[in-house]
Each structure stands twice: as C-alpha cells, then as structure tokens.
Design a protein around this motif. Structure first.
Motif, PDB file in Angstrom:
ATOM      1  N   PRO A   1      22.738  10.388  79.318  1.00 61.73           N
ATOM      2  CA  PRO A   1      21.939  10.544  80.537  1.00 61.73           C
ATOM      3  C   PRO A   1      20.604   9.815  80.482  1.00 61.73           C
ATOM      4  CG  PRO A   1      22.817  12.653  79.834  1.00 61.73           C
ATOM      5  CD  PRO A   1      23.140  11.670  78.759  1.00 61.73           C
TER       6      PRO A   1
ATOM      7  N   ALA B   1      17.970  10.679  81.757  1.00 67.38           N
ATOM      8  CA  ALA B   1      16.850  11.613  81.570  1.00 67.38           C
ATOM      9  C   ALA B   1      16.365  11.624  80.122  1.00 67.38           C
ATOM     10  CB  ALA B   1      17.274  13.018  81.992  1.00 67.38           C
ATOM     11  N   PHE B   2      17.273  11.463  79.175  1.00 67.81           N
ATOM     12  CA  PHE B   2      16.855  11.447  77.774  1.00 67.81           C
ATOM     13  C   PHE B   2      15.982  10.233  77.483  1.00 67.81           C
ATOM     14  CE2 PHE B   2      20.992  13.766  76.466  1.00 67.81           C
ATOM     15  CZ  PHE B   2      20.457  14.949  76.932  1.00 67.81           C
TER      16      PHE B   2
ATOM     17  N   ALA C   1      12.617  10.760  78.974  1.00 66.88           N
ATOM     18  CA  ALA C   1      11.834  11.707  78.186  1.00 66.88           C
ATOM     19  C   ALA C   1      11.180  10.986  77.012  1.00 66.88           C
ATOM     20  CB  ALA C   1      12.728  12.839  77.691  1.00 66.88           C
TER      21      ALA C   1
ATOM     22  N   TRP D   1      25.208  18.787  76.103  1.00 71.12           N
ATOM     23  CA  TRP D   1      24.083  18.858  77.039  1.00 71.12           C
ATOM     24  C   TRP D   1      24.583  19.289  78.372  1.00 71.12           C
ATOM     25  CZ3 TRP D   1      24.657  13.685  74.956  1.00 71.12           C
ATOM     26  CH2 TRP D   1      25.416  12.848  75.771  1.00 71.12           C
TER      27      TRP D   1
ATOM     28  N   ARG E   1      14.233  18.076  86.276  1.00 71.65           N
ATOM     29  CA  ARG E   1      15.167  18.904  85.508  1.00 71.65           C
ATOM     30  C   ARG E   1      14.673  18.895  84.066  1.00 71.65           C
ATOM     31  NH1 ARG E   1      19.306  21.119  87.397  1.00 71.65           N
ATOM     32  NH2 ARG E   1      19.922  21.693  85.292  1.00 71.65           N
TER      33      ARG E   1
ATOM     34  N   ASN F   1      14.481  18.218  80.511  1.00 68.08           N
ATOM     35  CA  ASN F   1      15.294  17.254  79.764  1.00 68.08           C
ATOM     36  C   ASN F   1      14.937  17.228  78.291  1.00 68.08           C
ATOM     37  OD1 ASN F   1      12.821  16.096  80.106  1.00 68.08           O
ATOM     38  ND2 ASN F   1      13.561  14.104  80.712  1.00 68.08           N
TER      39      ASN F   1
ATOM     40  N   THR G   1      19.116  22.265  73.796  1.00 68.37           N
ATOM     41  CA  THR G   1      19.889  22.411  75.030  1.00 68.37           C
ATOM     42  C   THR G   1      20.550  23.779  75.146  1.00 68.37           C
ATOM     43  OG1 THR G   1      21.474  21.090  73.799  1.00 68.37           O
ATOM     44  CG2 THR G   1      20.383  20.032  75.620  1.00 68.37           C
TER      45      THR G   1
ATOM     46  N   GLN H   1      13.555  25.715  78.175  1.00 67.34           N
ATOM     47  CA  GLN H   1      13.659  24.258  78.040  1.00 67.34           C
ATOM     48  C   GLN H   1      12.465  23.565  78.680  1.00 67.34           C
ATOM     49  OE1 GLN H   1      17.332  22.439  79.251  1.00 67.34           O
ATOM     50  NE2 GLN H   1      18.582  24.012  78.307  1.00 67.34           N
ATOM     51  N   GLN H   2      12.083  24.040  79.875  1.00 69.02           N
ATOM     52  CA  GLN H   2      10.978  23.370  80.562  1.00 69.02           C
ATOM     53  C   GLN H   2       9.670  23.586  79.795  1.00 69.02           C
ATOM     54  OE1 GLN H   2      10.785  20.856  82.076  1.00 69.02           O
ATOM     55  NE2 GLN H   2      10.900  21.135  84.289  1.00 69.02           N
TER      56      GLN H   2
ATOM     57  N   CYS I   1       9.648  21.233  77.045  1.00 70.90           N
ATOM     58  CA  CYS I   1       9.325  19.881  77.491  1.00 70.90           C
ATOM     59  C   CYS I   1       7.819  19.702  77.641  1.00 70.90           C
ATOM     60  CB  CYS I   1      10.018  19.570  78.816  1.00 70.90           C
ATOM     61  SG  CYS I   1      11.784  19.370  78.614  1.00 70.90           S
TER      62      CYS I   1
END
Lengths: 289, 259
Positions: free
Chosen positions: A168, A170-171, A174, A289, B97, B99, B154, B161-162, B165
C-alpha cells in the motif's frame, strides 16, 4: 407471497447453467495436468532407479543414467537465476519506486514487453551472437545461463513490479513523511513486504528455465558429455535437451527411458516449486495489514 | 506587528496545479506558532492539498506545479538547498487512515529516529528504550501497549494505531504536526481520545488539522481556516468563525446550509 415469478424461474435456470459451464471449463484445466503426470508416471517409472539418477549414460545413451544431464540442468538454472534475479528485481524496483512517467520509462516498458514476446529460438541466436562469440564465453554454462536469464527477465521484472505495487502507498507515505529516503523506505518497508510476491515470479521462471531447450542448445548444452561440469566455463548436458535427443536423434533407446527423463525433469521443477511455495507461505504469515 | 513571533507556516500567493486543475488559488496564510489551527471546507476545496504542500509530500506526483512561497519556521522550503528529509523531520504528518508500518510497535516508534541517526551512532537497545517510552507516554499509549511492544502494530485497535502514528513522529522532535482528518476512520469515543491528546500536545507543537467535522473544529482548535474552491475564504479565531463569521459563505458552511 414470495412465490417465484416466471422471470425468477428463468433467471434461476440460467444461473444453474452458467455455474455448471464455468465449473466444467475449470475442470478442463486439471485434465491435461493429470494426464501428463499419469502417462509419465505409468510409462517412465519402470526405468527409474537410483542407478538411473546417479550414473552416466552408456552405450550411446541407450543405457545407463542421466546424472550429467540432471546436474547440468541444476547448474544452468542456478547460474541463470543468479544473473536474472538481481538484474530483474533491480529494474523492477527502479520502475516501480523511482521512475518518473516520461519517455524513457515508456521506452523501457515497451522494451520489456517486446522482450517477453521474443521466441526462444531467437533468444538462442542472440545468445550465440552475444555471449558465445562477442563476449567470447564460448559454448558454456555461462553463455547458456545468460541466454536463459535474458529470456526470463521480462517475467521477473513484471511480477516483481506487481508485487511492489501491491504494497500500500500509505506505507510509503508514512516513511517519506518521517523524512526517510526512497531507499530507506524500499529497504525497510517495501521489499520485506513484497518478498512473497517476488518469489512467485522467480518460481515461475525456475520452471520455465529448467524446461527450455532452444536457448541452450547452441550456447552451452551438449549432445553428450561424459563428465560432470566443474565450472561455468564447461559445456554440460541438460535434461531438456537430453530428452529431445534421446527421443528423436538416438536409435535404440528403450521406450521407458524418455518418459523417465521427462518425469525427472518435471519432478525437479515441482520440488523446486514446492520448496519456494513453502518459503513463500512462511514469509506471508508474517505479513498482515 | 514587528513584535509578532515567526509564524510556524506562512504562505504567500501560493498556487498549485494538478496537471491543468488548479487546486490552490492565491493562498496567503499565517499559521500561528504553538496553536491548533483547523482547516475546514467541503471536499475538494484544497485543504489536504495545502497540508501536503507544507511538507512537500505532494511532489511525488509528477504532475504537480506550484508558484508562490511557502515558509516553515521562517524559512523558504522550496529553495534548492532544502533537504526534504530535514524538512519532514521538523514537520510530521498524520494521515487520514492510521498507517502504522507493518512492523512491531517498538520498530514503528523508533523508525524515524533510526532513519535519521548517523550510522556510527552506536545506540543500544537499552538506550532506545527511554525514547520509546517517552513517545508512547506522551500519546497516552504507554500503559496500554507496554506489554506488547513486540506485537505487530497492525494488530492494535484503530485508535491505538492512530496514536502510534503520532507517537512515531515525536522522537524526531518535530515543531509542526500536520494532521489530515486524523479521526475520520475512528468512532466517536476514539475521536474524543485523539482530540484530548491534541489538546495535550498543544503549545509544544504547532498543529494544523484538516477536518470535515464542524464540531471537532469548534472543540479542538484555536483558529480556523475556511477554504472554498482552492481559496481561503476566512481565517479567524475559532469562536469568532463559529459565532460571528465575517463571510456569508462561511456562515452557510459552518451552519450546515452548504457542503
């Protein structure tokens, strides 16, 4: 209430028909596999023995075993993978992670597609010209393996790129947002999470490479070599070419022998596949994930 | 005006195009240092685009073109000498989201730190431990995850999770946190928890948060920026924007008559 109307009945009948049709056509795929394996096992097993696997051919290849061809095929595949996997994976990483969408990238993609479309006999001639003569590798495992490597590059590149793209976005974001470089992102996040997909492509190519005959017959595989290869500059026998030769070129080969050779070749490929699938499922278990 | 502190982010006539579509038009804003600024506006109004130009993460898309000036902490970020890795170290980002990387909780928190330290800085695991704990404590996550630092990130709940992050940005000691609808994937209780956290982090960090949730913007920000069709319509203290909006369009939007 809730009684089927004629339209419902017609749709239901059609639904059943389509379902059975699709199932039937799917079963057709299994059939040739079972037939091939069945025939090979039935006709080839009588000739199989440890002696067959571990001795050299005798009496103009009408008796004895296939050891040099077996070992030769392992050499050819191993050296081909050593060449094609690093180059193919590197190319795929570049195309997936670095390449901007410009003319050069499009040309590269076009080249990969065309390379995939080149017939294997043309690869063979290219191998003779490039590796045997131009680079002066002579007819050798090196020349033959490099020819096989060129042939398998497109599949490795395309399947690796798919595997990388499946990670993804998104990784990546990040990582970038934390100030990681492209390479740090690839090294720590993208590659570890795409290994299983990359292996799938490599597995396909192992099978493909082991079975190819044309690209190796002028570049490094020989009709008959009575000893095992000692290095990449030697010529070698190979299972695929050996099978071709004893089926068509050598008189007086007992009937089960070619079937046994084919059976060994297929078993070799399937056991390599099985090993890779095992590795792949182990790697995939880590990934969630 | 002269005594006013350097704004955390300042843009001057910022225009941005995706191909031929202009997503930002003449955006000139000053984001107050140490405050929480909420960016509101209907979908596609350019809030997220603005956010993503501050840490220049938009640029990965090859067809993005910008004109105008973006300053972070008083320095131009588009100059030739700007190292993106350093800019992003100072300007952390939290996404819509959660991540977390597919690594352990520990490795997630330490990822940024590891990426930025010199290879010869032989930091042992023992020395990493305080960094890890401090970051997780600050996001109020330490007590919940301290016994499963080795678990895959995960496997945590979305709220955790957030928070993770956010925690993984802290070891980099950023000055600004960009948050792109950080609660849109969370339920109301988790949203409340994140908002509380933002309030805790306020002051230490400048926070710029994009949100679709009017109530959230009202509850959890000092200033609000209302955008429409790529332009800034109004930028005022939050109470003012919600109680006495200056612009008719702002009033319509915050009262739910539009968007």
């Amino acid at each position: 209430m809730f009684q089927p109307t004629p339209v419902d009945l017609r749709n239901r009948a059609r639904e059943g028909l389509v379902r059975w049709l699709l199932l039937g056509l799917t079963l057709v795929i299994i059939l040739p596999v079972l037939l091939i394996l069945g025939v090979l096992a039935w006709k080839g097993t009588p000739a199989l023995s440890l002696e067959f696997l571990f001795t050299e051919p005798r009496e103009a290849m009408t008796a004895g075993g296939i050891l040099p061809a077996l070992v030769g095929t392992v050499w050819l595949v191993a050296v081909a993978l050593l060449a094609s996997v690093p180059v193919g994976v590197a190319a795929a990483v570049y195309l997936s992670e670095y390449a901007p969408d410009n003319a050069l990238t499009r040309i590269i993609n076009l080249a990969i597609m065309n390379l995939a479309g080149v017939p294997s006999i043309v690869h063979a001639l290219f191998g003779v010209g490039a590796f045997v003569y131009f680079f002066r590798f002579g007819t050798s495992i090196l020349a033959a393996s490099l020819t096989l490597a060129v042939m398998s590059l497109p599949v490795i590149i395309v399947s690796t790129r798919e595997a990388l793209q499946a990670v993804p976005r998104a990784f990546r974001e990040a990582c970038w947002a934390m100030g990681a470089t492209r390479w740090q992102t690839i090294r720590h996040v993208v590659l570890p999470n795409s290994v299983s997909g990359i292996l799938t492509g490599v597995i396909l190519e192992v099978a493909h490479t082991a079975g190819e005959t044309a690209p190796i017959m002028f570049t490094g595989a020989a009709f008959f070599v009575p000893f095992l290869p000692e290095g990449i500059h030697d010529q070698t026998m190979a299972l695929s070419l050996h099978l071709f030769i004893i089926s068509t070129q050598v008189p007086g080969v007992p009937e089960p022998v070619p079937f046994a050779v084919a059976l060994v070749l297929i078993s070799l490929v399937m056991s390599m596949n099985a090993a890779s699938i095992w590795v792949r499922t182990r790697l995939r278990r880590r990934k969630k994930w | 005006m002269a005594s006013e502190p350097v704004p955390a982010v300042r843009t001057e006539s910022l225009n941005l195009w995706y191909g031929t579509f202009q997503a930002l038009q003449d955006v000139t804003v000053r984001i107050r240092s140490g405050a929480i600024t909420a960016m509101i506006g209907p979908s596609g109004c350019g809030k997220t685009t603005f956010l993503r130009s501050v840490n220049r993460i938009n640029e990965r898309l090859g067809y993005v073109r910008t004109t105008g000036r973006i300053e972070v902490l008083g320095h131009d970020v588009q100059g030739a000498g700007v190292a993106l890795t350093q800019l992003r170290r100072q300007v952390g980002m939290v996404f819509q989201r959660p991540n977390p990387l597919p690594l352990s909780v520990r490795d997630n928190v330490l990822f940024g730190h590891r990426v930025h330290r010199t290879p010869d800085a032989a930091i042992t695991r023992a020395e990493e431990e305080p960094i890890l704990e401090e970051a997780l404590r600050k996001v109020l996550l330490w007590d919940t995850v301290k016994d499963r630092l080795g678990a895959r990130a995960t496997t945590l709940s979305l709220e955790e999770q957030q928070k993770l992050c956010i925690a993984r940005l802290l070891p980099l000691q950023p000055r600004i946190l960009l948050m792109d609808e950080p609660c849109s994937a969370l339920d109301p209780r988790a949203t409340g928890a994140i908002e509380e956290l933002l309030w805790d982090l306020r002051g230490e960090f400048t926070i710029l948060i994009v949100t679709h949730n009017m109530a959230q913007a009202r509850r959890a920000s000092d200033e609000c920026i209302f955008m429409l069709m790529g332009r800034v319509v109004e930028h005022s203290p939050t109470e003012e924007m919600f109680v006495t909006p200056r612009d008719r369009r702002t009033a319509d939007y915050v009262e739910g008559r539009y968007g």
